[in-house]
Design an enzyme around this catalytic site. Structure first.
Site, short mmCIF file in Angstrom:
data_model
loop_
_atom_site.label_atom_id
_atom_site.label_comp_id
_atom_site.label_asym_id
_atom_site.label_seq_id
_atom_site.Cartn_x
_atom_site.Cartn_y
_atom_site.Cartn_z
N SER A 123 8.19 10.39 -2.05
CA SER A 123 7.94 11.58 -1.37
C SER A 123 6.94 11.16 -0.24
O SER A 123 7.06 12.09 1.02
CB SER A 123 7.02 12.53 -2.25
OG SER A 123 5.69 11.78 -2.91
N HIS A 146 -6.22 -5.91 -2.32
CA HIS A 146 -7.12 -6.15 -1.09
C HIS A 146 -7.34 -7.47 -0.80
O HIS A 146 -8.07 -7.72 0.06
CB HIS A 146 -8.46 -5.34 -1.26
CG HIS A 146 -8.50 -3.77 -1.32
ND1 HIS A 146 -9.37 -3.10 -1.68
CD2 HIS A 146 -7.26 -3.00 -1.36
CE1 HIS A 146 -9.11 -1.72 -1.63
NE2 HIS A 146 -7.57 -2.06 -1.23
N THR A 147 -6.63 -8.38 -1.64
CA THR A 147 -6.50 -9.86 -1.26
C THR A 147 -5.78 -9.96 0.03
O THR A 147 -5.70 -10.90 0.66
CB THR A 147 -5.96 -10.54 -2.47
OG1 THR A 147 -6.00 -12.05 -2.08
CG2 THR A 147 -4.25 -10.38 -2.62
N HIS A 207 0.59 4.47 -2.58
CA HIS A 207 0.08 5.74 -2.14
C HIS A 207 1.17 6.79 -2.40
O HIS A 207 0.94 8.04 -2.34
CB HIS A 207 -0.10 5.78 -0.67
CG HIS A 207 -1.45 5.44 -0.28
ND1 HIS A 207 -2.42 5.86 0.69
CD2 HIS A 207 -2.22 4.45 -0.84
CE1 HIS A 207 -3.65 5.27 0.80
NE2 HIS A 207 -3.26 4.38 0.06
N THR A 259 -8.67 -14.38 3.65
CA THR A 259 -7.59 -14.77 3.84
C THR A 259 -6.37 -13.67 3.77
O THR A 259 -5.86 -13.31 2.76
CB THR A 259 -7.14 -15.88 2.43
OG1 THR A 259 -7.33 -15.37 1.49
CG2 THR A 259 -7.99 -17.02 3.08
N ASN A 288 -3.83 9.10 4.55
CA ASN A 288 -2.39 8.34 4.85
C ASN A 288 -2.62 8.50 6.48
O ASN A 288 -1.90 7.50 7.32
CB ASN A 288 -1.25 8.86 4.58
CG ASN A 288 -1.06 8.79 3.18
OD1 ASN A 288 -1.51 7.98 2.39
ND2 ASN A 288 -0.49 10.00 2.53
N ARG A 335 0.84 -1.48 0.10
CA ARG A 335 -0.03 -0.19 -0.08
C ARG A 335 0.91 1.18 -0.03
O ARG A 335 0.50 2.04 -0.62
CB ARG A 335 -0.96 0.03 1.25
CG ARG A 335 -1.86 1.09 1.29
CD ARG A 335 -2.96 0.75 2.27
NE ARG A 335 -4.15 1.77 2.44
CZ ARG A 335 -4.04 2.65 3.44
NH1 ARG A 335 -3.15 2.75 4.38
NH2 ARG A 335 -4.77 3.70 3.48
#
Length: 321
Positions: A76, A194-195, A66, A244, A94, A62
């Site tokens: 950054s 998102h798994t 981002h 999972t 964030n 992630r």
């Protein structure tokens, strides 16, 4: 779906297109001569961190998203605030959410020791750590184009405006990705990240109490137990994004098709022509793995700083002086 041969051709084509505005391309073997120990050093720290806390793999992945969605993949997001700019760490998408900064610090120390100097950028560390996290949790490996340099500034306002929110409808999600040069297919396959991992209650509360008819009843009841109705009550309580959360698999798409999307933005992938891709990846996990690798290279190649642009930070949290 493309054959394996077409897949590798596609990966090579994307690598060739991973070029900054000054025309210098990113290349997978950027550090082979200057520091062949760089990538093994990154992998070792990532594997240790993920073994200690599997959720960290999702967090490092992630962090890469981002970073890249705010003025390109330039590291950054790692910068602390200074008297001269307010950085991205405390932007709305964030704050109290993006994590893994201490792992990046450990990687940077290990890489600099392995390379006997400051030759690997923090932006490249983030990109490679994301790939190694995916692999550590059972996902596909892929060559990461390298040669990014680090930004010397960051922007909280840009982070607030650039990162898609979990409350977005499909049209806004598609538009946001298009603004970053990414397609609707990229949206669906990158949402498959998102798994892995968890989401905070504050990101899915409205879905529980305002649109529960689109959420599996038993899952909704379970989530309400973790996420009370009142704002501020349990905001940081976590729920897995698929059944999972520590294994890279096709469970995310299968869950969506059972009305199990935790976030509003997840459920929205079924609200238009992207529905067919959700069904494809839910049925064909190998297609998801192949297309995820391609999309990660494409996303990781957004507006990199290369050549004489930016710098290679000695400390990922602050610019060189």
């Amino acid at each position: 779906m493309a054959s394996h041969g077409c897949f590798f051709v596609a990966m090579m084509a994307i690598a060739m297109l991973a070029t900054a505005s000054n025309g210098q391309p990113l290349v997978p073997h950027f550090y082979d001569k200057v520091c062949p120990a760089a990538l093994p050093a990154i992998k070792k720290v990532v594997e240790e961190a993920v073994a200690a806390e599997p959720r960290m793999g999702a967090s490092l992945l992630r962090l890469h998203f981002h970073d890249c969605f705010v003025n390109g993949c330039d590291g950054s997001i790692l910068l602390d605030d200074t008297p001269f700019f307010t950085g991205e760490k405390n932007a709305a998408p964030n704050a109290n959410s993006v994590r893994g900064f201490e792992v990046i610090d450990r990687i940077k120390v290990a890489v600099d020791a392995a390379c006997k100097g400051n030759v690997v950028s923090c932006a490249d560390v983030v990109a490679v750590a994301a790939r190694d996290s995916v692999v550590a949790l059972g996902g596909p490996s892929y060559e990461v184009p390298l040669g990014r340099r680090d930004a010397r500034t960051a922007s909280q306002a840009a982070a607030n405006n650039s990162i898609p929110a979990p409350t977005f409808d499909l049209g806004r999600l598609v538009s946001n990705f298009a603004e970053h040069g990414l397609t609707a297919q990229d949206l669906v396959v990158l949402s498959g990240a998102h798994t892995l991992g968890f989401s905070r209650c504050t990101n899915f509360r409205d879905r529980l109490y305002n649109e529960s008819a689109t959420l599996d009843a038993s899952l909704a009841a379970q989530l309400r137990g973790r996420c009370p109705r009142a704002d501020g009550d349990g905001d940081d309580n976590l729920a897995p994004l698929d059944p999972t959360p520590a294994r890279f698999d096709g469970g995310y798409y299968a869950s969506l098709l059972r009305s199990g999307g935790v976030l509003h933005s997840d459920h929205q992938l079924l609200a238009g022509p992207t529905d067919g891709l959700v069904r494809l990846y839910g049925a064909d996990h190998e297609a998801f793995r192949r297309d995820f690798a391609v999309a990660m290279v494409r996303m990781g190649s957004l507006s990199p700083l290369t050549g004489s642009s930016g710098e290679i930070r000695a400390n990922c949290r602050k610019v060189n002086y």
